[in-house]
Write an enzyme that holds these catalytic residues in place. Structure first.
Site, PDB file in Angstrom:
ATOM      1  N   ASN A  56       0.881  -1.163   0.000  1.00 55.14           N
ATOM      2  CA  ASN A  56       0.000   0.000   0.000  1.00 55.14           C
ATOM      3  C   ASN A  56       0.926   1.223   0.000  1.00 55.14           C
ATOM      4  O   ASN A  56       1.443   1.611   1.040  1.00 55.14           O
ATOM      5  CB  ASN A  56      -0.887  -0.045   1.250  1.00 55.14           C
ATOM      6  CG  ASN A  56      -1.864   1.115   1.302  1.00 55.14           C
ATOM      7  OD1 ASN A  56      -1.841   1.995   0.450  1.00 55.14           O
ATOM      8  ND2 ASN A  56      -2.714   1.109   2.311  1.00 55.14           N
TER       9      ASN A  56
ATOM     10  N   ARG B 207      -2.474  -2.217  -3.529  1.00 54.67           N
ATOM     11  CA  ARG B 207      -3.681  -1.407  -3.360  1.00 54.67           C
ATOM     12  C   ARG B 207      -3.562  -0.204  -4.296  1.00 54.67           C
ATOM     13  O   ARG B 207      -2.592   0.555  -4.232  1.00 54.67           O
ATOM     14  CB  ARG B 207      -3.789  -0.935  -1.915  1.00 54.67           C
ATOM     15  CG  ARG B 207      -4.981  -0.075  -1.718  1.00 54.67           C
ATOM     16  CD  ARG B 207      -5.147   0.338  -0.281  1.00 54.67           C
ATOM     17  NE  ARG B 207      -6.366   1.124  -0.176  1.00 54.67           N
ATOM     18  CZ  ARG B 207      -6.535   2.117   0.672  1.00 54.67           C
ATOM     19  NH1 ARG B 207      -5.582   2.429   1.516  1.00 54.67           N
ATOM     20  NH2 ARG B 207      -7.655   2.779   0.697  1.00 54.67           N
TER      21      ARG B 207
ATOM     22  N   HIS C 279     -12.879   2.520  -0.386  1.00 57.34           N
ATOM     23  CA  HIS C 279     -12.955   1.466   0.645  1.00 57.34           C
ATOM     24  C   HIS C 279     -13.658   0.229   0.083  1.00 57.34           C
ATOM     25  O   HIS C 279     -14.200  -0.578   0.839  1.00 57.34           O
ATOM     26  CB  HIS C 279     -13.750   1.920   1.895  1.00 57.34           C
ATOM     27  CG  HIS C 279     -13.080   2.960   2.725  1.00 57.34           C
ATOM     28  ND1 HIS C 279     -13.801   3.912   3.410  1.00 57.34           N
ATOM     29  CD2 HIS C 279     -11.791   3.186   3.013  1.00 57.34           C
ATOM     30  CE1 HIS C 279     -12.966   4.701   4.077  1.00 57.34           C
ATOM     31  NE2 HIS C 279     -11.746   4.274   3.837  1.00 57.34           N
TER      32      HIS C 279
ATOM     33  N   ARG D  69     -11.353  14.414   7.789  1.00 58.96           N
ATOM     34  CA  ARG D  69     -12.023  14.927   6.583  1.00 58.96           C
ATOM     35  C   ARG D  69     -13.438  15.391   6.916  1.00 58.96           C
ATOM     36  O   ARG D  69     -14.115  14.777   7.739  1.00 58.96           O
ATOM     37  CB  ARG D  69     -12.099  13.836   5.509  1.00 58.96           C
ATOM     38  CG  ARG D  69     -10.771  13.577   4.844  1.00 58.96           C
ATOM     39  CD  ARG D  69     -10.872  12.400   3.881  1.00 58.96           C
ATOM     40  NE  ARG D  69      -9.967  11.350   4.280  1.00 58.96           N
ATOM     41  CZ  ARG D  69     -10.015  10.093   3.846  1.00 58.96           C
ATOM     42  NH1 ARG D  69     -10.945   9.726   2.990  1.00 58.96           N
ATOM     43  NH2 ARG D  69      -9.143   9.206   4.266  1.00 58.96           N
TER      44      ARG D  69
ATOM     45  N   GLU E 238      -8.339  -5.746   4.860  1.00 53.55           N
ATOM     46  CA  GLU E 238      -8.128  -5.429   3.442  1.00 53.55           C
ATOM     47  C   GLU E 238      -6.889  -6.124   2.886  1.00 53.55           C
ATOM     48  O   GLU E 238      -6.868  -6.537   1.732  1.00 53.55           O
ATOM     49  CB  GLU E 238      -7.996  -3.905   3.271  1.00 53.55           C
ATOM     50  CG  GLU E 238      -9.323  -3.198   3.431  1.00 53.55           C
ATOM     51  CD  GLU E 238      -9.183  -1.722   3.720  1.00 53.55           C
ATOM     52  OE1 GLU E 238      -8.814  -1.372   4.862  1.00 53.55           O
ATOM     53  OE2 GLU E 238      -9.445  -0.923   2.824  1.00 53.55           O
TER      54      GLU E 238
END
Ligand code: AMP
Length: 397
Positions: free
Chosen positions: A8, A92, A181, A242, A384
């Protein structure tokens, strides 16, 4: 035992894991590591193996040097790709645009297509590409597989995906809801039919990925039909740092009153959400502040929960019939208050939380609703990396 390397890559970091794709979801990965502060005067690689935690600190000029250093450290501790049977590498990739609906075996052409998507994810895709290029160079003999954060949301119907913006402008700039996601929502939602004892095609569900980033998804018969994130991962729920949904007019207002676009971008992505309101983005710290009756912490929490309930309500209505609501990721798996408050007072809609079950430990997929709750509520830990590892090794067989 065959392992998958899962990467990632961010702009200044590379997170990596060596994962046994056949492992149980709760099993610890064989190796977890991170290369940090790439391009800064003082970089670091940290490695966690079954034998302990190891770190080196030195300048890491670029992603190539970072990954090489990570491999050297793994070699030194007998868990590198030369000692361990690494059969595939999963990457990813944040933005797959409308081009990618499923994981892809990476070749030069696919890499060019990911490059073409840089305008949609100017911070993320270049870093993902850098990681892919380095890993292909260092491990040329295994399949490299791109797993897209957006892929699962390829099935959004037009009414959910299209923004009510002039259609020529939207077409010129590729504006639409892509969702993010996706690997997590897919991984978690795929476990729910088994938990319900129903065939996947019969299940309508809502999944809530509540981590530092947060998103909600509505899923009908295994296919995503709505999600809270949009063209970018800034939309939707209030998150750690965020803003989530705000009036887009705020951007013009700030700009016309002297803020630069980069300052506004930074404000909405890094200095907003729970952090913007309470000064912290970790829910454990927020909980401590709430316990101390800190007013800002209460405000941040109430705004977070309010936004979450709006999405749950909207998706219950748009799905019509809901079999299950599932919480996942750091906050969703660990914060029982968030789960209880997100669903409080929804008995008339068939949602009943069992307080004791909700307070139980986070040790695998579990039900937290009462036996007579018409809508079942679950906590399903996300993983993940394991999902990406499984996609990657599928190309090795
Ligand atoms: P993630 O993005 O899924 O790694 O989630 C990270 C976030 O999960 C952190 O910023 C915390 O807000 C939250 N978190 C992690 N552990 C806990 C916990 N035990 N209780 C409450 N929140 C937690």
């Amino acid at each position: 035992m065959p392992y998958a390397l899962v990467l990632n890559s961010g702009s200044s970091s590379i997170k990596f894991q060596l994962v046994n794709p056949l492992a149980a979801a709760t099993e610890k990965p064989f190796v977890v590591g991170v290369v940090e502060q790439i391009g800064e005067p003082q970089g670091a690689v940290t490695l966690k193996t079954q034998e302990g935690t190891f770190a080196v600190e030195q300048e890491i000029p670029d992603h190539t040097a970072g990954l090489q250093l990570a491999f050297e450290l793994m070699d030194k501790h007998n868990c590198g790709p030369r000692q361990v049977d690494v059969i595939a590498c999963g990457h990813r990739v944040v933005h797959g645009g409308i081009l990618f609906s499923a994981p892809e075996l990476i070749n030069d052409q696919i890499l060019d297509m990911i490059r073409d998507l840089i305008p949609l994810a100017p911070l993320h895709n270049p870093a993902n590409i850098a990681g892919i290029e380095v890993a292909r160079e260092i491990l040329p003999d295994i399949p490299h597989v791109a797993v897209f954060d957006t892929g699962f949301f390829h099935t959004l119907p037009p009414a959910a995906a299209i923004y009510p913006i002039n259609k020529d402008v939207a077409a010129d700039y590729s504006l639409r809801r892509y969702g993010f996601h996706g690997t997590s929502h897919e991984y978690v939602s795929q476990q729910v039919p088994d938990l319900l004892g129903l065939p996947p095609a019969a299940v309508n569900q809502i999944t809530l990925h509540l981590g530092n980033g947060a998103s909600a998804a509505a899923i009908r018969g295994g296919l995503a039909v709505d999600t809270s994130m949009g063209l970018t991962p800034l939309a939707g729920l209030a998150m750690g740092t965020r803003s989530g949904d705000i009036d887009p007019g705020i951007v013009f207002h700030l700009y016309r009153n002297g803020m630069s676009i980069d300052e506004i971008d930074n404000l909405l992505n890094k200095k907003s959400g729970v952090k913007g309101l309470a000064g912290v983005n970790d829910f454990r710290a927020l909980r401590d502040m709430i316990r101390d009756e800190n007013e800002d912490a209460w405000t941040a929490y109430n705004v977070y929960i309010h936004q979450l309930r709006r999405y749950i309500g909207a998706y219950m209505v748009s799905l019509g019939r809901v079999n299950a609501i599932t919480f996942t990721a750091g906050v969703g798996e660990n914060d029982s208050h968030v789960r209880a408050d997100a669903l409080a007072g929804m008995e008339t809609y068939g949602v009943k939380i069992d307080a004791d079950r909700n307070a139980g430990p986070n040790d695998g997929p579990r039900e937290i609703s009462t036996d007579d709750s018409a809508v079942k509520v679950f906590v399903v830990p996300t993983n993940e990396e394991l999902a990406i590892a499984r996609y990657a090794v599928a190309f090795a067989q």
